[in-house]
Design a protein around this motif. Structure first.
Motif, PDB file in Angstrom:
ATOM      1  N   ALA A   1      60.234  49.466  63.093  1.00  0.00           N
ATOM      2  CA  ALA A   1      60.006  50.551  62.225  1.00  0.00           C
ATOM      3  C   ALA A   1      58.964  51.557  62.650  1.00  0.00           C
ATOM      4  CB  ALA A   1      59.284  49.710  60.979  1.00  0.00           C
ATOM      5  N   LYS A   2      57.976  51.299  63.451  1.00  0.00           N
ATOM      6  CA  LYS A   2      57.274  52.343  64.204  1.00  0.00           C
ATOM      7  C   LYS A   2      57.701  53.040  65.024  1.00  0.00           C
ATOM      8  CE  LYS A   2      53.322  53.050  62.835  1.00  0.00           C
ATOM      9  NZ  LYS A   2      53.229  54.175  62.072  1.00  0.00           N
ATOM     10  N   VAL A   3      58.482  52.434  66.050  1.00  0.00           N
ATOM     11  CA  VAL A   3      59.267  53.452  67.087  1.00  0.00           C
ATOM     12  C   VAL A   3      60.179  54.273  66.361  1.00  0.00           C
ATOM     13  CG1 VAL A   3      60.737  52.879  68.912  1.00  0.00           C
ATOM     14  CG2 VAL A   3      59.016  51.481  68.818  1.00  0.00           C
ATOM     15  N   SER A   4      60.967  53.781  65.456  1.00  0.00           N
ATOM     16  CA  SER A   4      61.987  54.604  64.560  1.00  0.00           C
ATOM     17  C   SER A   4      61.237  55.958  63.979  1.00  0.00           C
ATOM     18  CB  SER A   4      62.777  53.772  63.442  1.00  0.00           C
ATOM     19  OG  SER A   4      63.595  53.076  64.387  1.00  0.00           O
ATOM     20  N   GLN A   5      60.309  55.639  63.215  1.00  0.00           N
ATOM     21  CA  GLN A   5      59.384  56.525  62.562  1.00  0.00           C
ATOM     22  C   GLN A   5      59.218  57.690  63.429  1.00  0.00           C
ATOM     23  OE1 GLN A   5      55.403  55.988  61.152  1.00  0.00           O
ATOM     24  NE2 GLN A   5      54.950  58.026  60.902  1.00  0.00           N
ATOM     25  N   LEU A   6      58.876  57.490  64.629  1.00  0.00           N
ATOM     26  CA  LEU A   6      58.291  58.571  65.574  1.00  0.00           C
ATOM     27  C   LEU A   6      59.550  58.898  66.448  1.00  0.00           C
ATOM     28  CD1 LEU A   6      54.887  56.928  66.771  1.00  0.00           C
ATOM     29  CD2 LEU A   6      55.310  58.676  64.949  1.00  0.00           C
ATOM     30  N   ALA A   7      60.521  58.002  66.558  1.00  0.00           N
ATOM     31  CA  ALA A   7      61.657  58.591  67.383  1.00  0.00           C
ATOM     32  C   ALA A   7      62.619  59.608  66.560  1.00  0.00           C
ATOM     33  CB  ALA A   7      62.517  57.238  67.963  1.00  0.00           C
ATOM     34  N   LEU A   8      62.403  59.479  65.447  1.00  0.00           N
ATOM     35  CA  LEU A   8      63.065  60.279  64.428  1.00  0.00           C
ATOM     36  C   LEU A   8      62.734  61.803  64.354  1.00  0.00           C
ATOM     37  CD1 LEU A   8      64.097  57.603  61.778  1.00  0.00           C
ATOM     38  CD2 LEU A   8      65.680  59.129  63.040  1.00  0.00           C
ATOM     39  N   LEU A   9      61.503  62.050  64.771  1.00  0.00           N
ATOM     40  CA  LEU A   9      60.665  63.236  64.447  1.00  0.00           C
ATOM     41  C   LEU A   9      60.527  64.026  66.017  1.00  0.00           C
ATOM     42  CD1 LEU A   9      57.768  61.732  62.476  1.00  0.00           C
ATOM     43  CD2 LEU A   9      59.801  63.288  61.567  1.00  0.00           C
ATOM     44  N   PRO A  10      60.839  65.249  65.698  1.00  0.00           N
ATOM     45  CA  PRO A  10      60.530  66.015  67.068  1.00  0.00           C
ATOM     46  C   PRO A  10      59.035  65.800  67.676  1.00  0.00           C
ATOM     47  CG  PRO A  10      60.643  67.405  65.032  1.00  0.00           C
ATOM     48  CD  PRO A  10      60.975  66.099  64.459  1.00  0.00           C
ATOM     49  N   GLN A  11      58.186  65.668  66.860  1.00  0.00           N
ATOM     50  CA  GLN A  11      56.650  65.456  67.261  1.00  0.00           C
ATOM     51  C   GLN A  11      56.854  64.224  68.187  1.00  0.00           C
ATOM     52  OE1 GLN A  11      57.699  65.642  64.183  1.00  0.00           O
ATOM     53  NE2 GLN A  11      55.962  66.069  62.859  1.00  0.00           N
ATOM     54  N   GLY A  12      57.784  63.305  67.986  1.00  0.00           N
ATOM     55  CA  GLY A  12      57.592  62.021  68.662  1.00  0.00           C
ATOM     56  C   GLY A  12      58.343  62.042  70.164  1.00  0.00           C
ATOM     57  N   GLN A  13      58.940  62.998  70.363  1.00  0.00           N
ATOM     58  CA  GLN A  13      59.823  63.133  71.629  1.00  0.00           C
ATOM     59  C   GLN A  13      58.924  62.934  72.993  1.00  0.00           C
ATOM     60  OE1 GLN A  13      62.824  62.142  70.949  1.00  0.00           O
ATOM     61  NE2 GLN A  13      62.107  62.502  69.008  1.00  0.00           N
ATOM     62  N   ALA A  14      57.920  63.635  72.970  1.00  0.00           N
ATOM     63  CA  ALA A  14      57.300  63.709  74.148  1.00  0.00           C
ATOM     64  C   ALA A  14      56.900  62.456  74.991  1.00  0.00           C
ATOM     65  CB  ALA A  14      56.076  64.415  74.045  1.00  0.00           C
ATOM     66  N   GLU A  15      56.590  61.436  73.949  1.00  0.00           N
ATOM     67  CA  GLU A  15      55.997  60.014  74.594  1.00  0.00           C
ATOM     68  C   GLU A  15      56.939  59.013  74.289  1.00  0.00           C
ATOM     69  OE1 GLU A  15      51.322  59.962  73.682  1.00  0.00           O
ATOM     70  OE2 GLU A  15      52.559  61.011  71.907  1.00  0.00           O
ATOM     71  N   ALA A  16      58.247  59.491  73.876  1.00  0.00           N
ATOM     72  CA  ALA A  16      59.381  58.366  73.009  1.00  0.00           C
ATOM     73  C   ALA A  16      59.349  57.259  74.265  1.00  0.00           C
ATOM     74  CB  ALA A  16      60.470  59.153  72.901  1.00  0.00           C
ATOM     75  N   LYS A  17      59.663  57.714  75.527  1.00  0.00           N
ATOM     76  CA  LYS A  17      60.057  56.418  76.369  1.00  0.00           C
ATOM     77  C   LYS A  17      58.939  55.580  76.736  1.00  0.00           C
ATOM     78  CE  LYS A  17      62.141  59.987  78.926  1.00  0.00           C
ATOM     79  NZ  LYS A  17      62.195  60.575  80.478  1.00  0.00           N
ATOM     80  N   GLN A  18      57.986  56.289  77.001  1.00  0.00           N
ATOM     81  CA  GLN A  18      56.576  55.276  77.440  1.00  0.00           C
ATOM     82  C   GLN A  18      56.253  54.485  76.269  1.00  0.00           C
ATOM     83  OE1 GLN A  18      53.906  58.100  78.111  1.00  0.00           O
ATOM     84  NE2 GLN A  18      52.025  56.643  77.574  1.00  0.00           N
ATOM     85  N   ARG A  19      56.391  54.962  74.854  1.00  0.00           N
ATOM     86  CA  ARG A  19      55.975  54.452  73.520  1.00  0.00           C
ATOM     87  C   ARG A  19      56.985  53.063  73.568  1.00  0.00           C
ATOM     88  NH1 ARG A  19      57.381  57.887  70.107  1.00  0.00           N
ATOM     89  NH2 ARG A  19      55.362  58.859  70.149  1.00  0.00           N
ATOM     90  N   VAL A  20      58.223  53.116  73.662  1.00  0.00           N
ATOM     91  CA  VAL A  20      59.039  52.016  73.312  1.00  0.00           C
ATOM     92  C   VAL A  20      58.768  51.035  74.480  1.00  0.00           C
ATOM     93  CG1 VAL A  20      61.153  52.731  74.311  1.00  0.00           C
ATOM     94  CG2 VAL A  20      61.372  51.512  72.600  1.00  0.00           C
ATOM     95  N   ILE A  21      58.660  51.254  75.622  1.00  0.00           N
ATOM     96  CA  ILE A  21      58.344  50.206  76.672  1.00  0.00           C
ATOM     97  C   ILE A  21      57.103  49.519  76.632  1.00  0.00           C
ATOM     98  CG2 ILE A  21      58.247  50.049  78.931  1.00  0.00           C
ATOM     99  CD1 ILE A  21      60.679  51.775  79.416  1.00  0.00           C
ATOM    100  N   SER A  22      56.238  50.363  76.345  1.00  0.00           N
ATOM    101  CA  SER A  22      54.754  49.603  76.298  1.00  0.00           C
ATOM    102  C   SER A  22      54.410  48.884  74.989  1.00  0.00           C
ATOM    103  CB  SER A  22      53.466  50.509  76.582  1.00  0.00           C
ATOM    104  OG  SER A  22      53.500  51.631  75.568  1.00  0.00           O
ATOM    105  N   MET A  23      55.218  49.471  73.940  1.00  0.00           N
ATOM    106  CA  MET A  23      55.134  48.649  72.554  1.00  0.00           C
ATOM    107  C   MET A  23      55.788  47.317  72.927  1.00  0.00           C
ATOM    108  SD  MET A  23      55.146  51.452  69.388  1.00  0.00           S
ATOM    109  CE  MET A  23      54.789  50.208  68.146  1.00  0.00           C
ATOM    110  N   VAL A  24      56.949  47.463  73.243  1.00  0.00           N
ATOM    111  CA  VAL A  24      57.659  46.126  73.643  1.00  0.00           C
ATOM    112  C   VAL A  24      57.232  45.079  74.237  1.00  0.00           C
ATOM    113  CG1 VAL A  24      59.835  45.318  74.420  1.00  0.00           C
ATOM    114  CG2 VAL A  24      60.023  46.964  72.815  1.00  0.00           C
TER     115      VAL A  24
END
Lengths: 253, 671
Positions: free
Chosen positions: A184-207
Motif C-alpha cells: 500500500a505504501k509502495v503503491s501510494q508513492l509509485a503512483l505519483l510523479p514525486q515518488g519516482q526519484a527514489e522508487a527503486k531504492q524504496r521498494v527494495i529496502s522496504m521489502v
C-alpha cells in the motif's frame, strides 16, 4: 439505557510477553445492540474492576475507525464478522443474544503479545523508516499546482494511502505476511510523479526490512484483502511485485 | 503590569514575520548537533516539528503514548485544511484568510500570530504535495477545493473525508525518515508525566514506559509540548480515548500559564448520544454542510410523530420544515461558524423540536443537493432528458459517495441507518479546545525553553476556531514557525552541555511522579476511574458547555472540588505499577482533568461576556434583528486570560491586552 443481550466471552488473557496465556470465560449481560464492540469491553472491564479483578488490556484510541490502534481477532476473524470495519466500528447489533464470542490478539510472529489483547506492531514503523517517504526537507517544495497529477492517479494513490496500519492483513495471513501493508505504501508513492526519484531504492529496502522483521512470504491467498477494514486492494501487491522485479533487474551493482 | 510579554515584533503587520524571521539568531550546523530537543506528542504539530528540526541538524527525541506516532488524533480530522492559495480565483488572499480567522475567532486572537498563520498557509500545501500526500484533484490534474464554515471563498484542500489522516501520514513519513537516518529517537508507548526544570529553564521530562511501567529521565535543551487539546475533560467528545491534558497540566503546574481555558469548541454536526454506554462521540465533517441542509419540523405534532416512529423525516412536507440556519442567517445559511450553528441547534432542541427520543438531535439532509444539484448536473452530462426523481437520486448519490463516502459509511455503521436514503441525525458535541498553554510569538510558554505547538497552545483561534484551520495551525507551527523561532532561544544555549539525568532536579521530579503513582494504588477504593470521569464530564457539559451562567459555574466549581475529594478517597486502580496498566494511565489523566475542569469554570466565571464558543447567558443581545445572539464586551474583556498556578485550587489571573491595529472590530454578524 442498557440493552437485553446476554453473551459469553472467551477472552485471551496473558500477563506479559514471557508468561503463557489462556482463554478465560466471562459472562456479560444487558448489552445494548447500539454499543460498539469496544464499549461492550468497557462494560466487561467495569464489571471486572468492581469484582476486584484485573481488567482486560486492549489497544484502542480514536474509536472512529481511522487511527488503526484497535486490533481484536473476533471469532477467528480480524476485526470481527463484518467486512470493511475496524473493531471499534463493529456494533453489537452484528451479534445475537446468547452468542459465545472468542476474542484473541493478532497472532503473528512479527507481532509479539505485550499483554492480553495488546501486541507490538512497531515493526511497521521500522519498515516505513526504510523508505516509506519522499525525501523532501521542509521548505524545498515548489508551488503545489506546478505539478499536475491526473485525477485517476491521485485517486488510486489515495486509495492505497488509506491504509491505517492496523495489521489485520498480517493477523489474517496464514503466513503472517505484511505484503498488503508494504505494498500500500509502495503503491501510494509509485503512483505519483514525486515518488519516482527514489522508487527503486524504496521498494527494495522496504521489502528487505519486512523480511528482517520476521514477516512471512506472500502466497497470494488474498485473505488480507478480505479482512482489510479499509479495502486496500490486492492490486497493490501486484504493483509491489512489479516494482520490486524492475528495481532488482535495474539495480546498479 | 504584567508578567507576560507576547514578544510581538514591531513594524507593519504584514511585514512582521518576514522581518523578524530574518533577524532571528542562527545556530551553526556544528552546534545544532549537540543541541537536544524533546518533542512530546506526534500529531501534526509534533511530527512536523520533529522532522523539520531533525532535518536542520538538531538531535530530537519524540514521545507518544500510542503504539506508533502515526496514530495521534490528528489522524481523525476529516474535512480539510485551509490555505490562502486563491487557486479558485474567487478573491482569496492572505489578508482574507487572516481576516476570516480573526472574525471567526470573535476578535479574541492575536493579530500578529494569525497573520503569520495565513502567510505560511500556502507553503504547507506545497510541502504536503511534495511529500506525496494525495490531496483531491480535478480532472485537469489541479488541486481541488471546497468551502467551510465562516468563509465565502473556497480555500479548503482535502483528501475525501480523511484529510487529517493523509496529512499526518505525510508528516509521519518525514518523521520516520529521520528515525531511519538516526537523527530522531522515537519513544512510542511512553507518557510524559513531569517537566524537569533547572534554574527556571525546561531541561527535560520524566516519562513512563507504558509497557514496563519504568520511569525514565530524558534531558533536552528545549522541550516542545505538541500534546493536543483537552476536550476529554467532558468525558464525551470527538477526541480519541487517550487524548488528555496531562503533559500540558504538568507544565502548567511547573509555571506555564494556561490561556483562555474556557474556550471550548462544540461542533454542530456529530452523531447524537445513543445511551449510557457511550464512550465517545463521532464527528460528521463540517464539509457535509456544503451539501446538507439542517432542519427540524415546524410543527410539534410532527416532532411527536417522528419520535413515536409514526412518521419519518421524508414524510414531512417541504413547507413544514424549519431550515432554521437559513432562516436566521440568510447570508451564510448552513455555513455559519461552528459556535453559531451549535447554539442554534440547542435553541431548537431546548424549544422541544429535537427529533429523536432524547430530544437532542436535528436533521442534516442531503436529499435536495443530491437530486437537484448533483443529480441534475450528472443528467446533463450524461444527456439524460427529463430524468425521474429516482434517476436524479441515483445519479446524485454517486457524486455524494465520491465526496463523502467514508463519512456516510461510518454513519451507517454507527447508527444502523442509511444516510443516502434518510437524513442524518446530528447534535453538537465537544470537539476542540481553543484555549491551551499560553505562548508568546515564538511559541514559548512562560517557562523558558518550554514550547507549546498546535492545539496544545492557545494562540491562533481566539474564542472560536474555523473549520479546517486546526490542521493548518498544527502544521504551520511545526513546519514553518518553531524551526525558526526556536533559534532565538537555542542560540544562547550552545554553551550548555547536556546535563546528566543524575542531576538532583531529575531526582526530585521522578520522586514526585513515583509518589503520585504509589498514592493511586494506596487508595484501594471502590469506584473505577471511568466512574469519576463520567461524573466530571456531566458537570462540565451541564454547566460549562454550550451555555454558561454565574450560578451554574459557581455550583460547578463546588461540585468539582467535591468530586476531587471523592476521587482521591475512593478510586480503585487495579494491577501494578511496573506493568502495562491502562487503568493507571487513565487515573493520572482524570486526576489532571479534574483540576483543569475547575480552572475552566473559574475562567468561564471570570469572563462575563459571550464570545465565540463561550456563551454567557447574562450577555446576549436583546431586541432588534440580533435578538438572542451572543454579546461581546470589548471594553472589559478584550484580553487573553492567562492563568498562573499558585497552589492547589488557587490560580492567579494575568491579562494580555489584545490590540487590533489593522482589523476593525465589529459585531460578528452572519445574518
Amino acid at each position: 439505557m442498557s440493552g437485553n443481550m446476554n453473551l459469553t466471552l472467551k477472552v485471551w488473557r496473558q500477563k506479559n510477553a514471557e508468561k503463557k496465556g489462556e482463554l478465560v470465560t466471562y459472562p456479560v449481560s444487558n448489552i445494548s445492540p447500539d454499543m460498539s464492540f469496544l464499549e461492550m469491553f468497557d462494560v466487561l472491564n467495569e464489571q471486572l474492576i468492581t469484582e476486584n479483578k484485573e481488567p482486560v488490556a486492549f489497544d484502542h484510541d480514536c474509536r472512529e475507525g481511522i487511527c488503526g490502534m484497535c486490533s481484536m481477532h473476533i471469532n477467528g476473524r480480524a476485526h470481527g464478522p463484518k467486512d470493511a470495519v475496524t473493531t471499534c466500528q463493529l456494533h453489537m447489533r452484528s451479534f445475537s443474544d446468547g452468542d459465545t464470542i472468542v476474542v484473541e490478539p493478532w497472532r503473528a510472529a512479527a507481532f509479539p503479545v505485550i499483554k492480553d489483547l495488546v501486541v507490538d506492531r512497531s515493526a511497521f514503523d521500522r519498515i516505513i523508516s526504510k523508505g516509506g517517504y519522499i525525501s523532501v526537507n521542509t521548505g524545498n517544495a515548489q508551488d503545489a499546482n506546478n505539478l499536475p497529477i491526473p485525477k485517476i492517479d491521485a485517486d488510486k494513490s489515495f486509495e492505497a494511502a488509506a491504509c491505517i496500519g492496523c495489521g489485520a492483513c498480517v493477523a489474517t495471513c496464514k503466513n503472517g505476511s505484511a505484503m498488503l501493508f508494504v505494498s500500500a505504501k509502495v503503491s501510494q508513492l509509485a503512483l505519483l510523479p514525486q515518488g519516482q526519484a527514489e522508487a527503486k531504492q524504496r521498494v527494495i529496502s522496504m521489502v528487505n526490512q519486512m523480511d528482517e522483521e520476521g514477516f512471512g512470504s506472500c502466497t497470494n491467498t488474498g485473505a488480507c484483502e478480505v479482512e482489510c477494514p479499509k479495502g486496500i486492494s490486492l492490486e497493490n501487491i501486484a504493483r509491489l511485485n512489479r516494482e520490486f522485479t524492475l528495481a532488482s533487474i535495474l539495480e546498479e551493482k | 503590569m504584567s508578567k507576560i510579554d507576547s514578544k510581538i515584533p514591531d513594524g507593519v503587520l504584514d511585514q512582521k514575520w518576514s522581518k523578524f524571521k530574518s533577524s532571528i539568531p542562527l545556530v551553526n550546523p556544528a552546534n545544532k548537533r549537540s543541541l537536544e530537543i524533546i518533542v512530546v506528542g506526534s500529531g501534526l504539530a509534533g511530527s512536523s516539528a520533529a522532522a523539520t528540526l531533525a532535518e536542520m541538524g538538531y538531535k530530537v527525541k519524540v514521545f507518544c503514548f500510542q503504539d506508533s506516532p502515526r496514530r495521534a488524533h490528528s489522524i481523525a480530522a476529516q474535512g480539510g485544511i485551509n490555505a490562502a492559495k486563491n487557486y479558485q480565483n474567487d478573491g482569496d488572499s492572505v489578508h482574507r484568510l487572516f481576516y476570516d480567522t480573526i472574525k471567526g475567532g470573535d476578535y479574541r486572537a492575536r493579530e500578529a500570530n494569525v497573520h503569520r498563520l495565513a502567510e505560511v498557509s500556502g507553503s504547507i500545501i506545497d510541502q504536503c504535495v511534495a511529500q506525496g500526500v494525495p490531496l483531491a484533484r480535478e480532472y485537469g490534474g489541479m488541486l481541488s477545493n471546497r468551502s467551510f464554515g465562516g468563509t465565502q471563498v473556497q480555500r479548503t484542500f482535502y483528501a475525501a473525508g480523511q484529510t487529517g489522516q493523509q496529512l499526518l501520514l505525510g508528516a509521519y513519513s518525514g518523521l520516520q525518515r529521520q528515525v531511519g537516518l538516526g537523527t530522531v529517537e522515537m519513544f512510542s508507548r511512553h507518557e510524559m508525566l513531569e517537566v524537569v526544570t533547572i534554574d527556571g529553564k525546561a531541561r527535560g521530562i520524566i516519562a513512563r514506559n507504558l509497557i514496563t511501567g519504568k520511569l525514565e529521565r530524558h534531558f533536552g535543551h528545549a522541550v516542545l509540548l505538541c500534546t493536543g487539546g483537552y476536550g476529554n475533560v467532558f468525558y464525551l467528545s470527538t477526541n480519541a480515548m487517550g487524548s488528555n491534558v496531562t503533559a500540558a497540566w504538568k507544565a502548567h503546574k511547573k509555571g506555564a500559564f494556561f490561556g483562555n481555558p474556557c474556550y471550548t469548541q462544540i461542533h454542530p454536526t456529530c452523531i447524537p448520544v445513543s445511551g449510557d454506554h457511550q464512550s465517545k462521540l463521532t464527528l460528521m465533517s463540517e464539509s457535509l454542510r456544503n451539501d446538507g441542509r439542517i432542519w427540524v419540523p415546524k410543527k410539534m405534532e410532527d416532532v411527536t410523530a417522528i419520535r413515536e416512529g409514526k412518521k419519518k423525516a421524508v414524510d414531512i412536507a417541504e413547507d413544514d420544515r424549519d431550515y432554521y440556519l437559513e432562516r436566521r442567517y440568510p447570508a451564510f445559511g448552513n455555513l455559519v461558524p461552528r459556535d453559531v450553528a451549535s447554539r442554534a441547534a440547542k435553541e431548537r432542541c431546548d424549544a422541544g423540536f429535537g427529533i429523536n427520543k432524547t430530544g437532542e438531535a436535528v436533521y442534516l439532509d442531503f436529499a435536495s443537493n443530491m437530486k437537484y444539484k448533483y443529480g441534475k448536473q450528472e443528467a446533463l452530462v450524461k444527456g439524460i432528458q427529463n430524468p425521474t426523481e429516482e434517476q436524479l437520486h441515483a445519479l446524485g448519490k454517486e457524486v455524494v459517495k465520491e465526496k463523502y463516502g467514508n463519512l456516510f459509511d461510518m454513519y451507517k455503521q454507527i447508527t444502523g441507518e442509511d444516510p443516502y436514503e434518510m437524513p442524518m441525525m446530528i447534535y453538537p458535541a465537544v470537539h476542540y479546545t481553543m484555549g491551551g498553554i499560553w505562548v508568546d510569538y515564538n511559541l514559548m510558554t512562560t517557562v523558558p525553553g518550554l514550547y507549546a505547538l498546535g492545539e496544545a497552545n492557545f494562540s491562533d483561534h481566539g474564542a472560536n476556531r474555523l473549520g479546517a484551520s486546526a490542521l493548518m495551525q498544527g502544521l504551520a507551527d511545526g513546519y514553518f514557525v518553531i524551526p525558526y523561532t526556536i533559534g532565538a532561544y537555542l542560540s544562547n544555549e550552545i554553551r550548555t552541555k547536556a546535563i546528566p539525568t543524575s542531576h538532583e532536579a531529575f531526582d526530585v521530579a521522578e520522586k514526585e511522579v513515583q509518589q503520585r503513582i504509589d498514592k493511586f494504588f494506596a487508595i484501594k477504593g471502590t469506584k473505577s476511574v471511568d466512574f469519576f470521569h463520567k461524573k466530571l464530564g456531566k458537570i462540565m457539559w451541564d454547566k460549562c458547555g454550550m451555555a454558561r451562567n454565574d450560578a451554574g459555574l459557581k455550583k460547578a466549581i463546588e461540585d468539582i472540588r467535591q468530586l476531587q475529594k471523592d476521587f482521591w478517597n475512593d478510586v480503585r486502580v487495579p494491577g501494578e505499577a511496573n506493568e502495562f496498566n491502562p487503568e493507571l494511565e487513565k487515573a493520572g489523566r482524570v486526576a489532571d482533568f479534574i483540576e483543569l475542569g475547575e480552572l475552566m469554570c473559574i475562567d468561564a466565571l471570570n469572563r462575563v461576556e459571550s464570545c465565540g464558543g463561550h456563551f454567557r447567558e447574562e450577555s446576549a443581545e436583546v431586541g432588534g434583528d440580533q435578538d438572542g445572539e451572543a454579546k461581546r464586551n470589548d471594553n472589559d474583556f478584550m484580553y487573553v486570560a492567562a492563568w498562573e498556578y499558585k497552589a492547589p485550587n488557587t490560580f492567579e489571573l494575568h491579562k494580555e491586552e489584545l490590540k487590533y491595529e489593522v482589523i476593525k472590530i465589529s459585531q460578528r454578524s452572519y445574518k
